[in-house]
Design a protein around this motif. Sequence first.
Motif, PDB file in Angstrom:
ATOM      1  N   ALA A 111      -6.054 -45.185 -26.671  1.00  0.00           N
ATOM      2  CA  ALA A 111      -5.764 -46.659 -26.267  1.00  0.00           C
ATOM      3  C   ALA A 111      -4.987 -47.416 -27.318  1.00  0.00           C
ATOM      4  N   GLU A 112      -5.182 -46.813 -28.687  1.00  0.00           N
ATOM      5  CA  GLU A 112      -4.772 -48.039 -29.560  1.00  0.00           C
ATOM      6  C   GLU A 112      -3.240 -47.420 -30.137  1.00  0.00           C
ATOM      7  N   LEU A 113      -3.050 -46.119 -30.109  1.00  0.00           N
ATOM      8  CA  LEU A 113      -1.898 -45.645 -30.871  1.00  0.00           C
ATOM      9  C   LEU A 113      -0.807 -45.086 -29.789  1.00  0.00           C
ATOM     10  N   LEU A 114      -1.549 -44.472 -28.976  1.00  0.00           N
ATOM     11  CA  LEU A 114      -0.515 -43.550 -27.774  1.00  0.00           C
ATOM     12  C   LEU A 114       0.364 -44.537 -27.102  1.00  0.00           C
ATOM     13  N   PRO A 115      -0.077 -45.515 -26.585  1.00  0.00           N
ATOM     14  CA  PRO A 115       0.688 -46.530 -25.641  1.00  0.00           C
ATOM     15  C   PRO A 115       2.080 -46.694 -26.534  1.00  0.00           C
ATOM     16  N   ASN A 116       2.005 -47.103 -27.658  1.00  0.00           N
ATOM     17  CA  ASN A 116       3.288 -47.338 -28.408  1.00  0.00           C
ATOM     18  C   ASN A 116       4.003 -46.030 -28.786  1.00  0.00           C
ATOM     19  N   ILE A 117       3.239 -44.997 -28.989  1.00  0.00           N
ATOM     20  CA  ILE A 117       3.935 -43.866 -29.270  1.00  0.00           C
ATOM     21  C   ILE A 117       4.879 -43.305 -28.068  1.00  0.00           C
ATOM     22  N   ILE A 118       3.964 -43.302 -27.094  1.00  0.00           N
ATOM     23  CA  ILE A 118       4.785 -42.621 -25.637  1.00  0.00           C
ATOM     24  C   ILE A 118       5.711 -43.576 -25.354  1.00  0.00           C
ATOM     25  N   GLY A 119       5.583 -44.988 -25.543  1.00  0.00           N
ATOM     26  CA  GLY A 119       6.710 -45.794 -24.958  1.00  0.00           C
ATOM     27  C   GLY A 119       7.860 -45.594 -25.869  1.00  0.00           C
ATOM     28  N   GLN A 120       7.871 -45.326 -27.089  1.00  0.00           N
ATOM     29  CA  GLN A 120       8.932 -45.144 -28.036  1.00  0.00           C
ATOM     30  C   GLN A 120       9.631 -43.818 -27.762  1.00  0.00           C
ATOM     31  N   MET A 121       8.781 -42.651 -27.386  1.00  0.00           N
ATOM     32  CA  MET A 121       9.276 -41.380 -26.942  1.00  0.00           C
ATOM     33  C   MET A 121      10.004 -41.454 -25.840  1.00  0.00           C
ATOM     34  N   ARG A 122       9.635 -42.196 -24.662  1.00  0.00           N
ATOM     35  CA  ARG A 122      10.144 -42.298 -23.719  1.00  0.00           C
ATOM     36  C   ARG A 122      11.520 -43.041 -23.680  1.00  0.00           C
ATOM     37  N   ARG A 123      11.667 -44.127 -24.516  1.00  0.00           N
ATOM     38  CA  ARG A 123      12.811 -44.750 -24.865  1.00  0.00           C
ATOM     39  C   ARG A 123      13.792 -43.798 -25.583  1.00  0.00           C
ATOM     40  N   GLU A 124      13.429 -42.890 -26.572  1.00  0.00           N
ATOM     41  CA  GLU A 124      14.206 -42.328 -27.119  1.00  0.00           C
ATOM     42  C   GLU A 124      14.495 -40.735 -26.432  1.00  0.00           C
ATOM     43  N   VAL A 125      13.650 -40.311 -26.054  1.00  0.00           N
ATOM     44  CA  VAL A 125      13.733 -38.763 -25.434  1.00  0.00           C
ATOM     45  C   VAL A 125      13.035 -38.609 -24.000  1.00  0.00           C
ATOM     46  N   PRO A 126      13.647 -39.358 -23.113  1.00  0.00           N
ATOM     47  CA  PRO A 126      12.946 -39.324 -21.828  1.00  0.00           C
ATOM     48  C   PRO A 126      12.550 -38.104 -21.000  1.00  0.00           C
ATOM     49  N   ASP A 127      13.364 -37.019 -21.494  1.00  0.00           N
ATOM     50  CA  ASP A 127      13.047 -35.734 -20.844  1.00  0.00           C
ATOM     51  C   ASP A 127      12.141 -34.916 -21.549  1.00  0.00           C
ATOM     52  N   VAL A 128      11.605 -35.434 -22.616  1.00  0.00           N
ATOM     53  CA  VAL A 128      10.536 -34.701 -23.075  1.00  0.00           C
ATOM     54  C   VAL A 128       9.406 -35.196 -22.431  1.00  0.00           C
ATOM     55  N   ASP A 129       8.419 -34.016 -21.950  1.00  0.00           N
ATOM     56  CA  ASP A 129       7.338 -34.279 -21.252  1.00  0.00           C
ATOM     57  C   ASP A 129       6.166 -34.110 -22.160  1.00  0.00           C
ATOM     58  N   VAL A 130       5.512 -35.178 -22.340  1.00  0.00           N
ATOM     59  CA  VAL A 130       4.228 -35.186 -23.199  1.00  0.00           C
ATOM     60  C   VAL A 130       3.144 -35.125 -22.397  1.00  0.00           C
ATOM     61  N   ARG A 131       2.430 -34.067 -22.481  1.00  0.00           N
ATOM     62  CA  ARG A 131       1.056 -33.932 -21.961  1.00  0.00           C
ATOM     63  C   ARG A 131      -0.200 -34.334 -22.701  1.00  0.00           C
ATOM     64  N   LEU A 132      -1.239 -35.073 -22.215  1.00  0.00           N
ATOM     65  CA  LEU A 132      -2.448 -35.403 -23.066  1.00  0.00           C
ATOM     66  C   LEU A 132      -3.695 -34.777 -22.597  1.00  0.00           C
ATOM     67  N   ASP A 133      -4.374 -34.345 -23.617  1.00  0.00           N
ATOM     68  CA  ASP A 133      -5.753 -33.693 -23.415  1.00  0.00           C
ATOM     69  C   ASP A 133      -6.570 -34.278 -24.135  1.00  0.00           C
ATOM     70  N   GLU A 134      -7.621 -35.309 -23.565  1.00  0.00           N
ATOM     71  CA  GLU A 134      -8.642 -35.937 -24.398  1.00  0.00           C
ATOM     72  C   GLU A 134      -9.878 -35.678 -24.296  1.00  0.00           C
ATOM     73  N   THR A 135     -10.509 -35.706 -25.406  1.00  0.00           N
ATOM     74  CA  THR A 135     -11.975 -35.342 -25.431  1.00  0.00           C
ATOM     75  C   THR A 135     -12.443 -35.955 -26.791  1.00  0.00           C
ATOM     76  N   ASP A 136     -13.785 -36.226 -26.825  1.00  0.00           N
ATOM     77  CA  ASP A 136     -14.428 -36.800 -27.708  1.00  0.00           C
ATOM     78  C   ASP A 136     -15.101 -35.854 -29.066  1.00  0.00           C
ATOM     79  N   ASP A 137     -14.958 -34.525 -28.593  1.00  0.00           N
ATOM     80  CA  ASP A 137     -15.306 -33.447 -29.526  1.00  0.00           C
ATOM     81  C   ASP A 137     -14.242 -33.171 -30.559  1.00  0.00           C
ATOM     82  N   LEU A 138     -14.443 -33.609 -31.523  1.00  0.00           N
ATOM     83  CA  LEU A 138     -13.100 -33.438 -32.642  1.00  0.00           C
ATOM     84  C   LEU A 138     -13.209 -32.019 -32.986  1.00  0.00           C
TER      85      LEU A 138
END
Length: 316
Positions: A111-138
């Motif tokens: 919620a806090e970090l990824l929106p800015n990170i993914i937004g910047q990646m999309r602007r710089e390298v739009p053809d890089v496909d970033v897939r996310l896997d979320e869990t609360d189990d560290l």
Amino acid sequence: MAGLRDVDPRHFAALVAVHEQGTFANAADALGFTQSAISQQIAQLERAAGVTVFDRPKGPRPAELTPAGEALLDFARRTLTRLDEMDERLDLMRRGIAGRLTVGTFQSASAELLPNIIGQMRREVPDVDVRLDETDDLDELVNDVLTDETDLAFTVDLEADARLTIDVLGRDPFVIIAPRGEASGRVTTAAEIDRHPLIGQPDTHTGQRMVDDRLIAAGIRPEFVFRFQNNAAVQSMVRSGLGWAVMPSLAIDAHDPGIVVMQTDPPLPPREIQLIARTGRTLLPAADRFRAVALEAASDLFERRSLNPRARRTSR
């Protein structure tokens, strides 16, 4: 027995060139080889295929494809096109502007970090496909990196481990939230916390175990009256007056008018937000860019929060 697996791509290129240029000599000029080299490449192709691909008339007449040669010509063109496409794809991957990254994450990082990170990646390298896997189990996040299920993962409070490369993104303080009207200031004590029932996450969560360890170290024997998977639900129950909660700063919406956010005196030790990769594993160059963008985004985020403690929102 020889077969097409023994064919060099140059043999296919020679086949196409002889057909398009009409003669072995012209094909040699077009490809930058000698005529004898082209003849050898076609001969090697014919040996591998087990068929004759050209009828070679004497004199100035052009070489003519046999029926088998015509069938092989179409295959050769498609093969060379696929090779060119793969060359282009690998070039993009080498330059870090294409490919796929799989990133493990937990709620507050998402919620806090990824929106800015993914937004910047999309602007710089739009053809890089970033897939996310979320869990609360560290523990699961770490295991997925070690088993190459994910390329990178956001984690918390990992100690040095030779199997992992760990980037420290920042330190996130733990805060106390209470219903508005139940707290008189912005600072509270362990004794005051100990007098209130608490709302938290299930005690199987690694994040909740971090909270419990900090409370016990501060001399607090926590009594949890409700436990929820989702931190938004925890905050909602606090707002309703059913108890207090101890949460990481990134996990709360401090703009919620129904709660008060307090620090502890002395402060509870903060948690360390990290980004990890498996040591020795070669990742796409795009992973290096992701790491750089993550460090920059985290630096920005934690600097803003230190200047404006109320600039917090969403959940862990």
